[in-house]
Design a protein around this motif. Sequence first.
Motif, short mmCIF file in Angstrom:
data_model
loop_
_atom_site.label_atom_id
_atom_site.label_comp_id
_atom_site.label_asym_id
_atom_site.label_seq_id
_atom_site.Cartn_x
_atom_site.Cartn_y
_atom_site.Cartn_z
N ALA A 289 0.83 -1.20 0.00
CA ALA A 289 0.00 0.00 0.00
C ALA A 289 0.87 1.26 0.00
N LEU A 290 1.92 1.26 0.82
CA LEU A 290 2.81 2.42 0.91
C LEU A 290 3.49 2.70 -0.43
N ILE A 291 4.01 1.66 -1.06
CA ILE A 291 4.70 1.84 -2.36
C ILE A 291 3.72 2.32 -3.42
N ASP A 292 2.51 1.75 -3.43
CA ASP A 292 1.51 2.16 -4.42
C ASP A 292 1.13 3.63 -4.24
N LEU A 293 0.93 4.04 -2.99
CA LEU A 293 0.56 5.43 -2.73
C LEU A 293 1.66 6.39 -3.16
N LYS A 294 2.89 6.01 -2.90
CA LYS A 294 4.03 6.88 -3.25
C LYS A 294 4.29 6.91 -4.76
#
Length: 571
Positions: A221-226
């Motif tokens: 989720a963190l990588i996708d958001l960034k």
Amino acid sequence: MNRFLKSSRVKWISSMLIVMVVSVGLLGFNNDDKRNFSIIKNLDIFYTLFRELNSYYVDETNPEKLIKTGIDNMLESLDPYTTYIPEDDMEDFKFMTTGEYGGMGSLISKNGEYIVIAEPYEGFPAQKAGLKAGDKLLEVNGVHVVGKASSEVSELLKGAPNTPLKLKIDRPGTNKPLTIELIREKISINPVPYFGMVNDKTGIIILNNFTQNCSKEVEKALIDLKENQGAQSIILDLRANPGGLLDDAVKIVNLFVKKGSEVVSTRGKVKQWDKVYRATKEPVDTIIPLTVLISRGSASASEIVAGSLQDMDRAVLVGQRSFGKGLVQTTRNLSYNSKLKVTTAKYYIPSGRCIQAVDYSNRNEDGSVGLIPDSLISEFKTFGGRSVYDGGGVSPDVKVDITKYGNISFALVAQNMFFNFATDFCIKNKEISSAERFKITDAIFDNFKAFVASKEDFKYESATQDALKKLKQTAKREEYYEKSKAEFEQLEKLLKLDVQKDLNIFRKEISELLGAEIIKRYYYQKGAIKYSLQEDEELDKALEILSDPSKYNGILKGTVLSHAGDKRGIK
């Protein structure tokens, strides 16, 4: 029962002797003969008591139930987290730690004499087969289930993946029962039910529990958001997250801090439980502005993540003081495929503090436990020198008072008013606007008021009425009631409830709860989350802080006043 005793007495004696011998062997290392004798003596007393009870008690007894009761009461005297898990409960235990089970993928609940589908999970067999919230279960694989407890029906619904499940249901709005057939699957509940952008710069990741590999879901989720959605700041939502696996808590902190950083340490009576957990991988991002939302229901692994990030001055915490569970449990295998989940250590976050709030080792004379006294609470420092305290959970840097709902809202939930109205609403409305745009209009609210008014069995008490009832009881005990009876009766008339009036008074909170229940019927859990984020005080405060770099950095550096340095997080 005598047949049972004759056939199993040798086994019992042998088992108890083995236990005693093993106890002596293990405890001999402590060189404490008095303690060893005490253990052997009391095990012998327990065995002889059990033998005599089974031989002479007037009614037939259930040996398994008696032993289970004895075990449960023994463990209850220690702490609520040290528990015995019999073989029959292993599936539930596995679900708690992995988030996986075999079934159809749906929540069920009790509604009157029926077990109803409360929420089918999107993408799982129940939803794909056409089950809807509000469907009443009549039969499960030919077994009549009306009047049965939720736990009994749940066991019938669960089963090995790829096995058939045939349900007979009563669907509101239809004239006759429906039969729905489906195939059970391995149900794996994603611990991250939602992540997305809440404005053009900030993304949110909601983590519901710390099950196995939940850190991978947070990382994705963190990588996708960034990388795909352009997030320049992150909100990690741990509100009401009860915790779970410590290893995954460490891995989640590792996403935001440098490799090698100490995240948490554990210390116990047995030296093998003394361990330091460090970030072992390269992080995803050590500089992106980060806030963590916590609440009174954030516990255990949630507190490790929030407290560690706070101690390292890596995130600003927003919300309410967390639960205060600083105890570590380890699972030990027992005979006959059972397990013991036993508290083996306390954990300490980087500043050196333990956030355990309740002192189970020093009970009151009546057996009750209390908070660790203020006199024993110590001050610690974050890496940047901010004051934080042990013994009372994790205090947020920015405190947001918890929303307190009126008694009428609790009654509406408990008596299924929201749920049943939403079921009727869906029958009459095949579609609605998107989760972000849907509103409880005057017309919908008026219909809900009429729906509640039509339910003659709907009852509730206001907080004021409840207080008056207690006052009357006290007055009667102290013999003041008869002298003031007329005044009490007049007060009761003044405080007589007007449900329609109270529905209007508490319209805002009632509309939020009603809207979330309706949205769930059309857009499932993700839709309900999107809807709820529109009116969210903690989220709004986090966004306010992230939008002001000077305030965000000031809190982390200690130049802007925060509540983290307040004992027990109290203003």
